[in-house]
Design a protein around this motif. Sequence first.
Motif, mmCIF file in Angstrom:
data_model
loop_
_atom_site.group_PDB
_atom_site.id
_atom_site.type_symbol
_atom_site.label_atom_id
_atom_site.label_comp_id
_atom_site.label_asym_id
_atom_site.label_seq_id
_atom_site.Cartn_x
_atom_site.Cartn_y
_atom_site.Cartn_z
ATOM 1 N N LEU A 1 0.767 -1.136 0.006
ATOM 2 C CA LEU A 1 0.154 0.061 -0.007
ATOM 3 C C LEU A 1 0.939 1.227 -0.091
ATOM 4 O O LEU A 1 0.516 2.304 -0.882
ATOM 5 N N ILE A 2 1.852 1.288 0.783
ATOM 6 C CA ILE A 2 2.828 2.343 0.801
ATOM 7 C C ILE A 2 3.608 2.455 -0.617
ATOM 8 O O ILE A 2 3.591 3.707 -1.052
ATOM 9 N N GLY B 1 1.266 4.033 -3.236
ATOM 10 C CA GLY B 1 0.839 5.345 -2.897
ATOM 11 C C GLY B 1 2.082 6.108 -3.392
ATOM 12 O O GLY B 1 1.721 7.269 -3.790
ATOM 13 N N LEU C 1 1.888 6.236 -7.064
ATOM 14 C CA LEU C 1 0.812 7.158 -7.810
ATOM 15 C C LEU C 1 0.996 8.372 -7.334
ATOM 16 O O LEU C 1 0.696 9.246 -8.513
ATOM 17 N N ALA C 2 1.787 8.842 -6.396
ATOM 18 C CA ALA C 2 2.241 10.177 -6.369
ATOM 19 C C ALA C 2 3.117 10.432 -7.477
ATOM 20 O O ALA C 2 3.132 11.642 -7.921
#
Length: 53
Positions: A34-35, A38, A41-42
């Motif tokens: 998940l990290i 993220g 995605l950023a």
Amino acid sequence: MAADPQGTDPDDRDPRERDLMRRSGAGGALSPWLILGGIALAGLVVYVLSALF
């Protein structure tokens, strides 16, 4: 009025539920995937914004 809702006493829980809670990381830890997702995605958002402007 009771301080805790009825049925929330840890001693009343099913032992299987306690084992699942312990294994599921009840401390609120995030999954490494998940990290990483993220961060990816950023990075994608920054890439798209830099391409537009």
